[in-house]
Design a protein around this motif. Structure first.
Motif, PDB file in Angstrom:
ATOM      1  N   SER A  12       0.834  -1.202   0.000  1.00 38.77           N
ATOM      2  CA  SER A  12       0.000   0.000   0.000  1.00 38.77           C
ATOM      3  C   SER A  12       0.869   1.254   0.000  1.00 38.77           C
ATOM      4  O   SER A  12       0.540   2.262  -0.646  1.00 38.77           O
ATOM      5  CB  SER A  12      -0.924   0.004   1.221  1.00 38.77           C
ATOM      6  OG  SER A  12      -1.880  -1.032   1.133  1.00 38.77           O
ATOM      7  N   LYS A  13       1.993   1.195   0.707  1.00 40.51           N
ATOM      8  CA  LYS A  13       2.930   2.322   0.698  1.00 40.51           C
ATOM      9  C   LYS A  13       3.659   2.417  -0.640  1.00 40.51           C
ATOM     10  O   LYS A  13       3.870   3.512  -1.179  1.00 40.51           O
ATOM     11  CB  LYS A  13       3.941   2.172   1.839  1.00 40.51           C
ATOM     12  CG  LYS A  13       3.341   2.346   3.227  1.00 40.51           C
ATOM     13  CD  LYS A  13       4.404   2.159   4.308  1.00 40.51           C
ATOM     14  CE  LYS A  13       3.783   2.294   5.694  1.00 40.51           C
ATOM     15  NZ  LYS A  13       4.791   2.060   6.773  1.00 40.51           N
ATOM     16  N   ILE A  14       4.042   1.262  -1.176  1.00 39.78           N
ATOM     17  CA  ILE A  14       4.744   1.249  -2.463  1.00 39.78           C
ATOM     18  C   ILE A  14       3.890   1.888  -3.552  1.00 39.78           C
ATOM     19  O   ILE A  14       4.372   2.666  -4.384  1.00 39.78           O
ATOM     20  CB  ILE A  14       5.125  -0.187  -2.859  1.00 39.78           C
ATOM     21  CG1 ILE A  14       6.164  -0.762  -1.877  1.00 39.78           C
ATOM     22  CG2 ILE A  14       5.641  -0.260  -4.294  1.00 39.78           C
ATOM     23  CD1 ILE A  14       7.507  -0.083  -1.901  1.00 39.78           C
ATOM     24  N   TYR A  15       2.601   1.543  -3.536  1.00 44.24           N
ATOM     25  CA  TYR A  15       1.689   2.063  -4.561  1.00 44.24           C
ATOM     26  C   TYR A  15       1.017   3.372  -4.149  1.00 44.24           C
ATOM     27  O   TYR A  15       0.110   3.845  -4.835  1.00 44.24           O
ATOM     28  CB  TYR A  15       0.624   1.014  -4.881  1.00 44.24           C
ATOM     29  CG  TYR A  15       1.189  -0.283  -5.421  1.00 44.24           C
ATOM     30  CD1 TYR A  15       2.146  -0.288  -6.422  1.00 44.24           C
ATOM     31  CD2 TYR A  15       0.780  -1.511  -4.902  1.00 44.24           C
ATOM     32  CE1 TYR A  15       2.685  -1.476  -6.908  1.00 44.24           C
ATOM     33  CE2 TYR A  15       1.302  -2.706  -5.382  1.00 44.24           C
ATOM     34  CZ  TYR A  15       2.259  -2.686  -6.382  1.00 44.24           C
ATOM     35  OH  TYR A  15       2.775  -3.860  -6.857  1.00 44.24           O
ATOM     36  N   SER A  16       1.456   3.950  -3.032  1.00 41.22           N
ATOM     37  CA  SER A  16       0.936   5.241  -2.549  1.00 41.22           C
ATOM     38  C   SER A  16      -0.587   5.244  -2.456  1.00 41.22           C
ATOM     39  O   SER A  16      -1.263   6.180  -2.932  1.00 41.22           O
ATOM     40  CB  SER A  16       1.414   6.379  -3.474  1.00 41.22           C
ATOM     41  OG  SER A  16       2.822   6.419  -3.540  1.00 41.22           O
ATOM     42  N   CYS A  17      -1.136   4.214  -1.860  1.00 41.68           N
ATOM     43  CA  CYS A  17      -2.592   4.112  -1.726  1.00 41.68           C
ATOM     44  C   CYS A  17      -3.109   5.200  -0.785  1.00 41.68           C
ATOM     45  O   CYS A  17      -2.543   5.421   0.292  1.00 41.68           O
ATOM     46  CB  CYS A  17      -2.985   2.741  -1.188  1.00 41.68           C
ATOM     47  SG  CYS A  17      -2.576   1.395  -2.317  1.00 41.68           S
ATOM     48  N   THR A  18      -4.190   5.830  -1.190  1.00 47.62           N
ATOM     49  CA  THR A  18      -4.768   6.902  -0.375  1.00 47.62           C
ATOM     50  C   THR A  18      -6.223   6.661  -0.024  1.00 47.62           C
ATOM     51  O   THR A  18      -6.832   7.471   0.680  1.00 47.62           O
ATOM     52  CB  THR A  18      -4.655   8.244  -1.118  1.00 47.62           C
ATOM     53  OG1 THR A  18      -5.322   8.132  -2.394  1.00 47.62           O
ATOM     54  CG2 THR A  18      -3.195   8.630  -1.323  1.00 47.62           C
ATOM     55  N   SER A  19      -6.797   5.544  -0.497  1.00 55.38           N
ATOM     56  CA  SER A  19      -8.211   5.275  -0.227  1.00 55.38           C
ATOM     57  C   SER A  19      -8.397   3.813   0.141  1.00 55.38           C
ATOM     58  O   SER A  19      -7.586   2.955  -0.241  1.00 55.38           O
ATOM     59  CB  SER A  19      -9.067   5.595  -1.458  1.00 55.38           C
ATOM     60  OG  SER A  19      -8.794   4.666  -2.502  1.00 55.38           O
ATOM     61  N   PRO A  20      -9.480   3.491   0.863  1.00 56.17           N
ATOM     62  CA  PRO A  20      -9.772   2.091   1.200  1.00 56.17           C
ATOM     63  C   PRO A  20      -9.900   1.208  -0.039  1.00 56.17           C
ATOM     64  O   PRO A  20      -9.510   0.040  -0.015  1.00 56.17           O
ATOM     65  CB  PRO A  20     -11.090   2.179   1.971  1.00 56.17           C
ATOM     66  CG  PRO A  20     -11.100   3.560   2.533  1.00 56.17           C
ATOM     67  CD  PRO A  20     -10.426   4.419   1.518  1.00 56.17           C
ATOM     68  N   GLU A  21     -10.426   1.745  -1.117  1.00 59.30           N
ATOM     69  CA  GLU A  21     -10.593   0.957  -2.342  1.00 59.30           C
ATOM     70  C   GLU A  21      -9.238   0.571  -2.930  1.00 59.30           C
ATOM     71  O   GLU A  21      -9.040  -0.554  -3.404  1.00 59.30           O
ATOM     72  CB  GLU A  21     -11.399   1.761  -3.369  1.00 59.30           C
ATOM     73  CG  GLU A  21     -11.674   1.008  -4.672  1.00 59.30           C
ATOM     74  CD  GLU A  21     -12.433  -0.294  -4.457  1.00 59.30           C
ATOM     75  OE1 GLU A  21     -12.177  -1.257  -5.213  1.00 59.30           O
ATOM     76  OE2 GLU A  21     -13.269  -0.357  -3.527  1.00 59.30           O
TER      77      GLU A  21
END
Length: 748
Positions: A312-321
């Motif tokens: 999630s950090k690698i892909y810079s996730c910012t939302s639950p989805e």
């Protein structure tokens, strides 16, 4: 660089994981049987499928090492000997050992088995390598807490003494030094020294002052980026932890390390892509011990799988989805790995070898026995001709039974052909026995089979019933040195683990107070071990107690009388024989982990003293980490030599079940975790009146909840009265409370 300079050593907790490690390119696999190994929670192997595993591994030039790495109880010795009598006639490549008694038995009675020292021996200094080398260990697994400089020094020292070094490069970190962790044992009877650790260090605790819920939980170890440093250090075996992990985990990690080793040997370059390692279970990774940077970032406040958080950090996730999509991809990736491993291993066969036997002969001819295995066909003949039978003949039932006896752990009789054997013939039984022995020789790789060993019965030393056991007191503060003026008490002074910086001070203290007896700690790394040896040479004490076997080795070389301390985990008679006969040890403490009945079975060697600690704060673990980072906080970001020398601090943590543990850091020592209640057991004095020569009372200033209204001289007198039988035991339990003796009741 030759890739044979390294061994990639993989975990094998079950058959599927072993197969996965083989196809992923492991050079060797360590695995255990149902008993006598330090991963009781793994599925493990039966002896019946061990040989099939060995055969399969050897087809892929992969070795199999069997883990026998627990402390052994006296009652288990007969079963252990039965296992070794079978194991010695297999093609197993080595056994991994912790218990001194087992080391001794292997050296004396099973010298053909290659012996490796387990991580449970907690090896971190030169003297320990010499100690284990004398017990025929060909390799040693070094403590996980060591840095690359310390590892390099020991690897070079090991090469000089023909001992290879093995280092954990991937998998779980333990918060405590291996072999010296008793938290699971004390808490619920599941001893780490018996392979039953329930991992209370991974448990949730009540939120600490710095907001941590899992204050003892460390990240996983990964030295993936340190390949060049490990090569430069001269490490031979790169060991992956994980015998309770699944096959897809084992395959992924071993495959990643196989590529790393091969690439480095071919190009001198280190791979940096850790995607595969983060895809399977991890608690995030740290190489801080190896780097010598013992910092608070080695902890993680979550014992569960970190994979989703990482990506999630690698892909810079910012939302639950987006996080949900990461988890779905991880699931798909793991499913693909599982399917790939299944496809690569489904045809791997662990059956033992089939054996076809043809028996032929006519009157006046030699009896001919032809055996056919998957690898060869050979014929064995009798030395005398067949004759007409009298009362007994080689009928079908007799010959079939005889031929079925050719089977061994590595071969089963698949078929028996008797059509070329005439009826009514006979050869003497000694001829039949000779043929069977020749067949056994062939099936054992043209090596003679090893005859079963039967250990001689141990003879108990006759105890002087009139002798009063000695009272021994342990202190660690100069304020208590006056206790040594009591000539009816032996007073031991615990030396610091930071021995190098305290050498001059300790030499002065013991030179001035000649009645003090040195008590050496279990952890003495690098210069601190060398300082301990210098101390022995300078003081030349009449006797010592040591919890570090490296100091025991040094004492034996210097002709100093030494006693094995309670942290050397002695639980059986053969450990006592080992210490006495191999290292001229004068006596030993018996482990406080075992119960009354388990102690009762131990046989004391002649001229050997036995001791037992009847009162002490219960040390649960010792760590090279700082245990205050996660609890009450610490202004320093990392634990260094200055912390070791100068920090003096205590705190406590509370479990979700409201069990409290004491964190204690004495000046000059590493951080330790203690039980809230001290151990008190005076029942042992009458229970084992004919066994123990002395009892120890630990009066070090560890701040537990146990309280007493007596000062230390009065407490010493109270214990002396107990030894003399002047007062009832209940009086001491009333004076000192709360206390526990649960280990003595439940044992191992």
């Amino acid at each position: 660089m030759n890739k044979n300079q390294f061994e990639l050593l993989a975990p094998g907790g079950d058959i599927e994981s072993i197969k996965a490690a083989i196809v992923a390119g492991a050079d060797a696999i360590y695995c255990g049987l149902d008993n006598f190994n330090a991963r009781n929670r793994a599925t493990n192997l039966t002896f019946e499928n061990l040989n099939g595993i060995i055969n399969l591994a050897h087809q892929y030039d992969c070795k199999i090492f069997l883990t026998l790495n627990i402390i052994i109880l006296e009652s288990e010795i007969p079963a252990l000997i039965r296992l070794l009598n079978k194991l010695v006639n297999t093609k197993v490549d080595g056994v991994i050992v912790q218990d001194y008694g087992l080391f001794y038995i292997l050296k004396e009675h099973f010298p053909t088995l290659d012996v490796h020292a387990s991580t449970q021996t907690n090896t971190h200094n030169e003297g320990q390598i010499q100690f284990l080398h004398q017990l025929t260990a060909s390799r040693v697994n070094l403590s996980r807490e060591l840095n690359i400089r310390e590892i390099k020094h020991l690897a070079q020292f090991g090469h000089q003494h023909n001992v290879l070094m093995e280092v954990f490069v991937h998998g779980s970190y333990c918060i405590g030094f291996s072999g010296l962790c008793y938290i699971s044992s004390v808490r619920n009877g599941n001893s780490g020294n018996r392979g039953r650790c329930s991992q209370p260090c991974r448990d949730q605790y009540q939120t600490t002052d710095v907001g941590k819920d899992y204050p003892l939980n460390m990240k996983d170890n990964s030295a993936y980026s340190d390949m060049a440093a490990l090569a430069d250090a001269g490490v031979y075996s790169l060991k992956v932890e994980g015998r309770i992990k699944k096959s897809h985990y084992v395959h992924t990690v071993v495959d990643s390390w196989r590529k790393q080793i091969d690439n480095y040997c071919q190009s001198g370059e280190v791979l940096t892509d850790t995607t595969g390692l983060y895809t399977v279970f991890n608690r995030d990774f740290s190489n801080a011990y190896l780097q010598g940077d013992i910092n608070k970032s080695m902890f993680i406040d979550n014992p569960r799988d970190h994979s989703a958080n990482h990506f999630s950090k690698i892909y810079s996730c910012t939302s639950p989805e987006q996080v949900k999509q990461v988890k779905k991809k991880l699931y798909d990736d793991k499913t693909e790995i599982i399917n790939t491993v299944d496809a690569q291993t489904k045809d791997l066969d662990i059956s033992i070898n089939s054996l076809s036997v043809s028996v032929a002969g006519s009157e006046g001819e030699l009896l001919s026995v032809t055996i056919t295995t998957p690898d060869e066909t050979c014929t064995v003949t009798s030395s005398t001709p067949l004759i007409k039978a009298g009362k007994h003949s080689l009928d079908e039932a007799t010959v079939t039974k005889w031929v079925n006896g050719f089977a061994n752990a590595d071969h089963y009789v698949n078929s028996v052909e008797l059509t070329k054997l005439d009826d009514g013939l006979f050869i003497p039984y000694k001829e039949q026995t000779a043929i069977k022995e020749q067949v056994a020789f062939i099936l054992n790789g043209n090596r003679p089979t090893v005859s079963p060993v039967e250990l001689p019965k141990l003879v108990a030393h006759q105890h002087d019933s009139k002798a009063t056991p000695s009272l021994n007191v342990l202190i660690s503060s100069e304020a208590d040195v006056a206790l040594a003026q009591d000539d009816q008490v032996n007073v031991y002074y615990q030396l610091p683990e930071a021995m190098h910086s305290n050498l001059a001070k300790m030499v002065s203290l013991f030179s001035t107070n000649t009645a003090l007896i040195p008590w050496f700690p279990a952890i003495l790394i690098g210069d601190n071990y060398q300082a301990a040896v210098e101390f022995l040479k300078a003081i030349k004490p009449v006797r010592i107690v040591t919890n570090n076997n490296g100091v025991g080795f040094a004492a034996s070389q210097l002709g100093i009388k030494w006693i094995a301390g309670p942290q050397m985990n002695v639980t059986n008679s053969y450990s006592l024989k080992c210490l006495k006969e191999e290292f001229n040890c004068a006596g030993s403490f018996i482990s406080n982990e075992i119960k009354q009945q388990q102690i009762k079975q131990i046989v004391k060697p002649d001229g050997f003293e036995l001791f037992y600690s009847i009162y002490h704060p219960i040390m649960l673990l010792t760590s090279r980490q700082c245990l205050f980072h996660q609890t009450v906080g610490c202004k320093k970001k990392r634990f260094d030599d200055k912390c070791l020398r100068k920090c003096d601090k205590s705190a406590s943590i509370l479990s979700m079940k409201e069990s409290s543990f004491v964190i204690d850091k004495q000046r000059g020592d590493h951080n330790s975790l203690y039980s809230q209640e001290n151990y008190l057991n005076v029942d042992v004095i009458k229970d084992h009146a004919q066994l123990f020569d002395g009892y120890m009372v630990d009066l070090r200033d560890i701040k537990t909840s146990t309280q007493t209204g007596l000062d230390k001289p009065a407490l010493v007198n109270a214990f002396r009265s107990q030894l003399n039988g002047d007062v009832e035991p209940t009086s001491l339990y009333e004076e000192v409370s709360p206390t526990t003796m649960a280990q003595y009741r439940k044992g191992l």
